[in-house]
Design an enzyme around this catalytic site. Structure first.
Site, mmCIF file in Angstrom:
data_model
loop_
_atom_site.group_PDB
_atom_site.id
_atom_site.type_symbol
_atom_site.label_atom_id
_atom_site.label_comp_id
_atom_site.label_asym_id
_atom_site.label_seq_id
_atom_site.Cartn_x
_atom_site.Cartn_y
_atom_site.Cartn_z
ATOM 1 N N GLU A 106 1.156 53.098 104.409
ATOM 2 C CA GLU A 106 0.170 53.466 105.433
ATOM 3 C C GLU A 106 -1.191 52.816 105.211
ATOM 4 O O GLU A 106 -1.849 53.059 104.199
ATOM 5 C CB GLU A 106 -0.026 54.984 105.452
ATOM 6 N N THR A 131 12.227 58.924 95.528
ATOM 7 C CA THR A 131 11.135 58.983 96.497
ATOM 8 C C THR A 131 11.688 58.858 97.893
ATOM 9 O O THR A 131 12.764 58.314 98.090
ATOM 10 C CB THR A 131 10.112 57.875 96.291
ATOM 11 N N SER A 186 -2.727 66.034 113.771
ATOM 12 C CA SER A 186 -3.424 66.426 115.002
ATOM 13 C C SER A 186 -3.080 65.467 116.126
ATOM 14 O O SER A 186 -2.227 64.620 116.006
ATOM 15 C CB SER A 186 -4.929 66.463 114.750
ATOM 16 N N ASN A 241 -4.479 58.981 107.774
ATOM 17 C CA ASN A 241 -4.187 60.257 107.141
ATOM 18 C C ASN A 241 -5.199 61.345 107.434
ATOM 19 O O ASN A 241 -5.041 62.477 106.992
ATOM 20 C CB ASN A 241 -4.023 60.062 105.640
ATOM 21 N N THR A 287 9.042 57.348 110.144
ATOM 22 C CA THR A 287 7.946 58.242 110.562
ATOM 23 C C THR A 287 6.729 57.359 110.838
ATOM 24 O O THR A 287 6.622 56.809 111.934
ATOM 25 C CB THR A 287 7.630 59.312 109.492
ATOM 26 N N LYS A 321 13.172 55.093 104.285
ATOM 27 C CA LYS A 321 11.963 55.341 105.072
ATOM 28 C C LYS A 321 10.911 55.866 104.127
ATOM 29 O O LYS A 321 11.226 56.530 103.121
ATOM 30 C CB LYS A 321 12.247 56.335 106.193
#
Lengths: 383, 383
Positions: free
Chosen positions: A259, A179, A383, A378, A146, A168
């Site tokens: 991230e 997880t 959006s 994040n 992702t 992932k």
């Protein structure tokens, strides 16, 4: 590599059109036997996605034929329609592989609260089935990404057997039991109960000790499949260790690709009265935004470590706490010691060590720093 | 205004030279009586700063003459030297005011693990004592600011009496019992036991429900002093309500000035089986970095609310959860409802409402969003 490193497995990764980016988004892993033994662990989040609710039942009997995974949508809080999509996916995989739907685990990842386009998923399953191959591991590992920037694959060998895996996960990364999405395969001859023991032991000290951002997912799944195709029946301890090695490698890769992260932080708690207390202390630091922001800023602000330790119920005396940052003993016996300016926080890997002086137990939790890039990524995810 | 709004109090704020910026950094509040009744609550962080350890003992008997506060250093994890500085400060204030050191509460705020310059503190105390005045409230409120951008002062009146207060706090803002530094004064005739009841009731539903960044301080202190100078003895319920009003006003100001924040978020949980469960659910959302980053990005990502709710032990059924964002019912009975695009997240104040449908209890926790400015400010705080 990955899930096809062990004999007896085929895999594929395809583009089903679930991601707006047009990148691969559906993976299929099939166990060709002769064994179909399996074990799985799932998120302890009480708001479980439909595929988790399905898969918990499918894997309960210790037998699985296949795992189908999609990125591009978590299929969580999507109403009865969403569960039907998971069910239809398992039915189709079962039909194509000659097994029943009840031998198929379904994994989904992506945005919560958005329906998956069922027709695209089912078309993708047919295409993946047609493309299954014994070297499809990398394609499968790529299709489940992702916000991951790299695919995560690991492999380790024991005496006459192999364990391989793919994972992932880059955000909502703080397991309560397992997880993220992980599929592990082995050609060792291992029955379901032994797979379960090996998997639970491995996840407890690897994935369960990754706490990148304190946010537990609704979709976490780790599955371990045994084909028995290698015809070797390993000693339990040897098998457990190989499974743990692969899990530890994948867990480290998850932290390394979290991230927006700029640092990977190992928080080692020693001198704890119990292992659970060591984990509690380490996790409290891993979840302290002020400390995580300080590491991003290369600021050796050990006071924030202390403030986090103080929120736990672990046994310790504040007046005897020791803290070191990257080997520099900045606090000894609750009193400032070495000059924090000696701490070099430039390298990506940071080591925090806290001695509670209350016992002999220890635990290490891995986390990441809190960065501008984390906030940016994040704040604009859906959006 | 502030701590000198009530009759019987004098205050001062001076520059003792503790802050590199040269801004005011030491405040003194003195109760001129006739009463010297007091109550206080402190951080539940187990790593308590020296001034907290001192003040807990000083306030235990329900009598206080003065409160001395400094910014520019938390005096926490500073070794025996640090405790001696707190003690010397209380001794000097006691000597100057004609009371004993045991009637003086000391509050410190700033960086942990750095010694306070004792001589500068003591010189500052002398200067503050010399400058005490009945309109010194604003100067005192200004001198206790750290990363606050505005001073926080509030006042409310009952029938014939006044409660005023000042607060400081912008980061490490997640009280376990009290939070930050707050001094409240009243001219009502109220004994220590009644002050204690009023203060605990007020902080429980005001400061204790601020959770800006999930990080509990080592120095949190809230003190309430009564001079009795107004000669009015209010009904307990009426007094409690005025104290609660001032605490709620100050708590709201803290959230409104939290470090780097772009939004103030009220998380209202209704339909809970118990108040404790309502607070647990609200706090789990208040501490979810992914949701907080989404609000910063004006992204109505309600799936992150659900993922946070699922980590709690509160009673609820995921299939019947309702969530609304700023009045838009984005999820009803665990299923997507109104289009999230209808949610306007531009205003600073955001309202999240979760109906657990498990009972009649409710609670609201206030938090802030997670922003680039928060990361920036906290990645460079001690450097």
């Amino acid at each position: 590599m990955s899930v096809t490193a062990a004999q007896g497995f085929r895999a594929a990764g395809v583009t089903a059109g679930l991601k707006a980016s047009g990148k691969p988004d559906l993976a299929l892993v099939v166990n060709d036997g002769p064994l179909d033994a399996a074990a799985a662990v799932y998120t302890s989040n009480r708001c479980k996605a439909h595929p988790v609710l399905w898969s918990e039942r499918a894997s309960a009997d210790g037998h699985l034929k296949a795992v189908v995974l999609n990125s591009g949508g978590a299929n969580c809080f999507t109403g009865p329609q969403g569960f039907q999509t998971t069910h239809a996916t398992a039915e189709l995989v079962g039909e194509l592989t000659g097994a029943g739907a009840a031998d198929v685990v379904v994994c989904s990842t992506g945005l919560i609260g958005v329906e998956l386009p069922r027709r695209k998923v089912l078309d993708g399953v047919r295409e993946a089935f047609a493309g299954l191959s014994t070297d499809g591991g990398t394609a499968a590992a790529t299709a489940i990404m992702t916000t991951d920037t790299v695919s995560k694959q690991a492999i380790a060998s024991g005496d006459g057997f192999v364990v391989g895996g793919m994972a992932k996960g880059a955000g909502m990364l703080a397991p309560g039991l397992a997880t993220m999405l992980v599929v592990l395969t082995t050609d060792a001859v291992v029955e379901a109960a032994d797979l379960d023991r090996a998997l639970r032991a491995a996840t407890r000290t690897t994935f369960d000790r990754v706490d990148s951002d304190g946010c537990m997912s609704t979709n976490d799944t780790v599955v371990l499949l045994s084909s028995g195709a290698g015809e070797v029946r390993p000693e339990p301890a040897a098998f457990d260790e190989v499974v743990r090695t692969v899990c530890a490698d994948l867990a480290r890769m998850l932290v390394g690709d979290a991230e927006g992260a700029d640092h990977d932080i190992a928080i080692e708690v020693v001198g704890a009265a119990s292992e659970a207390e060591a984990v509690e202390v380490a996790r409290s630091i891993a979840r302290n935004n002020l400390f995580k922001a300080a590491v991003f800023g290369r600021d050796p602000n050990w006071g924030r470590v202390m403030a986090a330790v103080g929120t736990t119920s672990a046994r310790f005396d504040p007046q005897t706490l020791d803290v070191s940052l990257n080997g520099v003993a900045v606090c000894v016996d609750g009193t400032p010691h070495a000059d924090p300016a000696q701490v070099n926080l430039e390298p990506r890997e940071v080591r925090v060590r806290i001695d509670l002086k209350a016992g002999a137990e220890t635990a290490t939790v891995w986390t990441n720093d809190l960065t501008h890039a984390y906030v940016h990524e994040n704040s604009a995810y859906s959006s």
